[in-house]
Design a protein around this motif. Sequence first.
Motif, PDB file in Angstrom:
ATOM      1  N   ASN A 299       2.987   7.970  -6.378  1.00  0.00           N
ATOM      2  CA  ASN A 299       4.130   8.854  -6.574  1.00  0.00           C
ATOM      3  C   ASN A 299       5.303   8.492  -5.658  1.00  0.00           C
ATOM      4  N   ALA A 300       5.055   7.722  -4.601  1.00  0.00           N
ATOM      5  CA  ALA A 300       6.116   7.304  -3.682  1.00  0.00           C
ATOM      6  C   ALA A 300       6.871   6.069  -4.177  1.00  0.00           C
ATOM      7  N   ILE A 301       6.405   5.462  -5.260  1.00  0.00           N
ATOM      8  CA  ILE A 301       7.083   4.275  -5.796  1.00  0.00           C
ATOM      9  C   ILE A 301       8.444   4.679  -6.344  1.00  0.00           C
ATOM     10  N   ASP A 302       9.468   3.907  -6.000  1.00  0.00           N
ATOM     11  CA  ASP A 302      10.829   4.165  -6.457  1.00  0.00           C
ATOM     12  C   ASP A 302      10.950   3.702  -7.912  1.00  0.00           C
ATOM     13  N   LEU A 303      11.106   4.645  -8.837  1.00  0.00           N
ATOM     14  CA  LEU A 303      11.195   4.321 -10.262  1.00  0.00           C
ATOM     15  C   LEU A 303      12.524   3.676 -10.638  1.00  0.00           C
ATOM     16  N   TYR A 304      13.483   3.656  -9.715  1.00  0.00           N
ATOM     17  CA  TYR A 304      14.816   3.127 -10.023  1.00  0.00           C
ATOM     18  C   TYR A 304      15.225   1.984  -9.100  1.00  0.00           C
ATOM     19  N   GLY A 305      14.355   1.602  -8.196  1.00  0.00           N
ATOM     20  CA  GLY A 305      14.652   0.523  -7.260  1.00  0.00           C
ATOM     21  C   GLY A 305      13.475  -0.418  -7.149  1.00  0.00           C
ATOM     22  N   MET A 306      13.357  -1.053  -5.988  1.00  0.00           N
ATOM     23  CA  MET A 306      12.266  -1.989  -5.760  1.00  0.00           C
ATOM     24  C   MET A 306      11.374  -1.457  -4.644  1.00  0.00           C
ATOM     25  N   THR A 307      10.070  -1.542  -4.855  1.00  0.00           N
ATOM     26  CA  THR A 307       9.073  -1.156  -3.858  1.00  0.00           C
ATOM     27  C   THR A 307       8.072  -2.301  -3.766  1.00  0.00           C
ATOM     28  N   THR A 308       7.643  -2.622  -2.550  1.00  0.00           N
ATOM     29  CA  THR A 308       6.629  -3.649  -2.343  1.00  0.00           C
ATOM     30  C   THR A 308       5.481  -3.035  -1.545  1.00  0.00           C
ATOM     31  N   LEU A 309       4.264  -3.285  -2.017  1.00  0.00           N
ATOM     32  CA  LEU A 309       3.064  -2.823  -1.308  1.00  0.00           C
ATOM     33  C   LEU A 309       2.191  -4.026  -0.993  1.00  0.00           C
ATOM     34  N   GLY A 310       1.580  -4.003   0.197  1.00  0.00           N
ATOM     35  CA  GLY A 310       0.727  -5.101   0.624  1.00  0.00           C
ATOM     36  C   GLY A 310      -0.745  -4.833   0.417  1.00  0.00           C
ATOM     37  N   SER A 311      -1.535  -5.833   0.743  1.00  0.00           N
ATOM     38  CA  SER A 311      -2.979  -5.753   0.507  1.00  0.00           C
ATOM     39  C   SER A 311      -3.638  -4.619   1.282  1.00  0.00           C
ATOM     40  N   SER A 312      -3.112  -4.278   2.437  1.00  0.00           N
ATOM     41  CA  SER A 312      -3.732  -3.216   3.244  1.00  0.00           C
ATOM     42  C   SER A 312      -3.620  -1.845   2.578  1.00  0.00           C
ATOM     43  N   GLU A 313      -2.714  -1.699   1.638  1.00  0.00           N
ATOM     44  CA  GLU A 313      -2.519  -0.423   0.946  1.00  0.00           C
ATOM     45  C   GLU A 313      -3.297  -0.313  -0.364  1.00  0.00           C
ATOM     46  N   MET A 314      -3.928  -1.399  -0.769  1.00  0.00           N
ATOM     47  CA  MET A 314      -4.521  -1.445  -2.098  1.00  0.00           C
ATOM     48  C   MET A 314      -5.780  -0.604  -2.276  1.00  0.00           C
ATOM     49  N   ALA A 315      -6.565  -0.387  -1.238  1.00  0.00           N
ATOM     50  CA  ALA A 315      -7.756   0.460  -1.399  1.00  0.00           C
ATOM     51  C   ALA A 315      -7.341   1.854  -1.850  1.00  0.00           C
ATOM     52  N   GLY A 316      -6.307   2.408  -1.236  1.00  0.00           N
ATOM     53  CA  GLY A 316      -5.801   3.716  -1.641  1.00  0.00           C
ATOM     54  C   GLY A 316      -5.197   3.702  -3.028  1.00  0.00           C
ATOM     55  N   VAL A 317      -4.481   2.626  -3.353  1.00  0.00           N
ATOM     56  CA  VAL A 317      -3.875   2.503  -4.683  1.00  0.00           C
ATOM     57  C   VAL A 317      -4.964   2.443  -5.754  1.00  0.00           C
ATOM     58  N   VAL A 318      -5.992   1.629  -5.540  1.00  0.00           N
ATOM     59  CA  VAL A 318      -7.085   1.525  -6.517  1.00  0.00           C
ATOM     60  C   VAL A 318      -7.748   2.883  -6.724  1.00  0.00           C
ATOM     61  N   HIS A 319      -7.951   3.617  -5.649  1.00  0.00           N
ATOM     62  CA  HIS A 319      -8.547   4.952  -5.753  1.00  0.00           C
ATOM     63  C   HIS A 319      -7.676   5.860  -6.631  1.00  0.00           C
ATOM     64  N   GLU A 320      -6.370   5.832  -6.420  1.00  0.00           N
ATOM     65  CA  GLU A 320      -5.465   6.658  -7.214  1.00  0.00           C
ATOM     66  C   GLU A 320      -5.427   6.212  -8.674  1.00  0.00           C
ATOM     67  N   VAL A 321      -5.451   4.914  -8.905  1.00  0.00           N
ATOM     68  CA  VAL A 321      -5.464   4.398 -10.277  1.00  0.00           C
ATOM     69  C   VAL A 321      -6.733   4.846 -10.994  1.00  0.00           C
ATOM     70  N   ASP A 322      -7.859   4.762 -10.315  1.00  0.00           N
ATOM     71  CA  ASP A 322      -9.119   5.208 -10.920  1.00  0.00           C
ATOM     72  C   ASP A 322      -9.053   6.684 -11.315  1.00  0.00           C
ATOM     73  N   ALA A 323      -8.431   7.506 -10.464  1.00  0.00           N
ATOM     74  CA  ALA A 323      -8.290   8.934 -10.775  1.00  0.00           C
ATOM     75  C   ALA A 323      -7.396   9.139 -11.991  1.00  0.00           C
ATOM     76  N   LEU A 324      -6.301   8.386 -12.075  1.00  0.00           N
ATOM     77  CA  LEU A 324      -5.414   8.499 -13.241  1.00  0.00           C
ATOM     78  C   LEU A 324      -6.108   8.028 -14.518  1.00  0.00           C
ATOM     79  N   LEU A 325      -6.830   6.918 -14.429  1.00  0.00           N
ATOM     80  CA  LEU A 325      -7.545   6.412 -15.611  1.00  0.00           C
ATOM     81  C   LEU A 325      -8.564   7.435 -16.117  1.00  0.00           C
ATOM     82  N   ALA A 326      -9.249   8.091 -15.189  1.00  0.00           N
ATOM     83  CA  ALA A 326     -10.251   9.089 -15.575  1.00  0.00           C
ATOM     84  C   ALA A 326      -9.604  10.309 -16.239  1.00  0.00           C
ATOM     85  N   ALA A 327      -8.334  10.560 -15.935  1.00  0.00           N
ATOM     86  CA  ALA A 327      -7.650  11.743 -16.476  1.00  0.00           C
ATOM     87  C   ALA A 327      -6.992  11.501 -17.837  1.00  0.00           C
TER      88      ALA A 327
END
Length: 114
Positions: free
Chosen positions: A45-73
């Motif tokens: 939800n913190a991703i800028d829908l109108y600009g550029m956002t970059t996330l690194g590998s250290s943030e991906m465990a949390g991102v994968v968890h959130e993606v899994d929750a969205l996919l399940a919904a």
Amino acid sequence: MGLYITMRDVRGAIVRDLPDPFGGTFDASGDFDELLGRGACPMLNAIDLYGMTTLGSSEMAGVVHEVDALLAAIPEVDRVAGRKGSAWRGLTRFRVMAAMCGADNCLTLRFDGD
């Protein structure tokens, strides 16, 4: 247009020919903007829908968890298409990117918004 997400190497070049869970390969993901802003997904939800956002590998465990929750919904069947829609496909491809990025600290994900 929505979000256009690419995986970048240490030089900033787009990583191409990622293994597509639907067969073949892909270079970018997107088509799931409509799912952002719903539920408890602070990283997505913190991703800028109108600009550029970059996330690194250290943030991906949390991102994968959130993606899994969205996919399940996501409902099993899209009432209009009669099958899971483009948001589900885009999010599934994005999960592949996030998992690969999380496994290699030389990779980043770049989100380009409208």
